[in-house]
Design an enzyme around this catalytic site. Structure first.
Site, PDB file in Angstrom:
ATOM      1  N   GLN A 183     137.330  88.819 -33.367  1.00 55.49           N
ATOM      2  CA  GLN A 183     135.923  89.236 -33.217  1.00 55.49           C
ATOM      3  C   GLN A 183     135.016  88.253 -33.964  1.00 55.49           C
ATOM      4  OE1 GLN A 183     134.810  91.974 -31.309  1.00 55.49           O
ATOM      5  NE2 GLN A 183     132.821  91.059 -31.709  1.00 55.49           N
ATOM      6  N   ASP A 208     140.489  86.035 -24.742  1.00 58.85           N
ATOM      7  CA  ASP A 208     139.041  85.851 -24.845  1.00 58.85           C
ATOM      8  C   ASP A 208     138.645  84.460 -24.346  1.00 58.85           C
ATOM      9  OD1 ASP A 208     136.743  87.214 -25.402  1.00 58.85           O
ATOM     10  OD2 ASP A 208     136.582  86.521 -27.472  1.00 58.85           O
ATOM     11  N   LYS A 222     135.883  98.389 -27.607  1.00 57.51           N
ATOM     12  CA  LYS A 222     137.013  97.736 -26.930  1.00 57.51           C
ATOM     13  C   LYS A 222     138.253  98.618 -27.005  1.00 57.51           C
ATOM     14  CE  LYS A 222     134.994  93.232 -27.597  1.00 57.51           C
ATOM     15  NZ  LYS A 222     134.702  92.158 -28.527  1.00 57.51           N
TER      16      LYS A 222
END
Ligand code: NAP
Length: 295
Positions: free
Chosen positions: A98, A121, A54
């Site tokens: 994450q 996200d 990322k």
């Protein structure tokens, strides 16, 4: 006739080009770089690899990324403090926690700390709730499911009225994909480990999204002729012919599926490249919104 390949690498490359140009424009107008803050807790090698990927993808399109790395015994307080620090940082426009988090962390509580304006996200419980409610708009939709929807749209076939079967009901893939397909007016069946006679259910589908985590689980004889097949799976299997000793395969048996499907994604090169691309797109969108730039 073998299925047409939906080339995720190519679609993602095209969208990344557009993002890169829009980031340049944003930076020229504001003097700022869009910023992504990543919280990584624990020492899971796969998670560390995703975070590195990322970061590299951000750099390539001109997005600044910053990671807060916490040990595997991090406390709830430490994870939530890391999220809060990014919430308060004006140089950070998007926040990604994450997953999976270490066992001692209450995931829902940690994700709930993310500012809705920075939830790039799309995983904040409020955003997922809005995704499932009529007349409500989430601030952002989750990356992998958004990538799946774009790949289905690439086929040019109509989603409205189609029978869609989603195999898997996880919070990050199966459930939001099913909600997004419903919002696009497909008739959606969600399958999972307790579904009876899964092949018969899948055989009814015009659109199949496989997010199971089992190598080559869905075979060609499960599919309706001409179906659109989106393979989210990413499973490493031993392969002595590869230098690494393993290779990645999807949840769909590509060789048999492509003889029956109308359109199909490959693994790798299908959904994978779309996931990070959607994260970049959402980070840019967050920065534009926060800076008050018209989208
Ligand atoms: P997950 O959380 O493990 O969920 C798997 C789902 O599959 C569950 O809902 C489970 O049902 C269902 N399932 C398991 N065995 C089944 C069976 N025999 N029959 C029918 N359903 C079954 O996995 P995930 O996080 O959604 O990920 C799924 C796959 O996508 C993995 O291979 C993962 O690596 C991949 N992935 C790829 C990307 C990408 O960017 N390409 C992103 C995320 C995930 P129950 O709910 O009943 O347990």
């Amino acid at each position: 006739m073998p299925a047409k390949i939906i080339d995720g690498q190519q679609v993602a490359g095209r969208i990344r080009g557009e993002i890169s140009a829009a980031v340049d424009d944003f930076t020229a107008k504001t003097g700022l770089m869009p910023g992504l803050g990543v919280v990584l807790a624990g020492d899971d090698p796969a998670s560390a690899m995703y975070v590195r990927m990322k970061r590299r993808a951000c750099e390539r399109v001109g997005i600044r990324s910053e990671a807060r790395i916490l040990p595997s015994d991090a406390t709830q307080q430490a994870v939530e403090d890391a999220v809060r620090a990014f919430n308060d940082d004006p140089a950070i426009h998007g926040i990604l926690v994450q997953l999976p988090l270490p066992d001692q962390i209450d995931e829902e509580a940690a994700l709930s700390r993310i500012s809705l304006a920075k939830d790039v996200d799309g995983i904040h419980p409020v955003n997922i709730g809005r995704l499932g409610m009529r007349g409500r708009e989430p601030s952002f939709t989750p990356a992998t499911p958004t990538g799946v929807m774009i790949l289905i749209e690439e086929t040019g076939l109509s989603i409205e009225g189609a029978q869609a079967v989603v195999i898997g009901r996880s919070n990050i893939v199966g459930l939001p994909v099913a909600l997004m397909l419903t919002n696009a007016n497909a008739t959606v069946t969600i399958c999972h480990s307790r579904t009876r006679d899964l092949p018969a259910v899948v055989r009814r589908a015009d659109i199949v999204v496989a997010a199971v985590g089992r190598p080559e689980f869905v075979t060609g004889d499960w599919l309706k002729t001409g179906a659109v097949v989106i393979d989210v799976g990413s499973n490493s299997v031993p392969d002595e012919s590869s230098d690494k000793g393993y290779r990645y395969v999807g949840d769909v048996e590509f060789v048999t599926a492509r003889t029956v499907a109308g359109h199909i994604t490959k693994v790798p090169g299908g959904v994978g490249p779309m996931t990070i691309t959607m994260l970049l797109a959402n980070t840019l969108k967050a920065a534009q919104r926060i800076a008050g730039i018209d989208l």
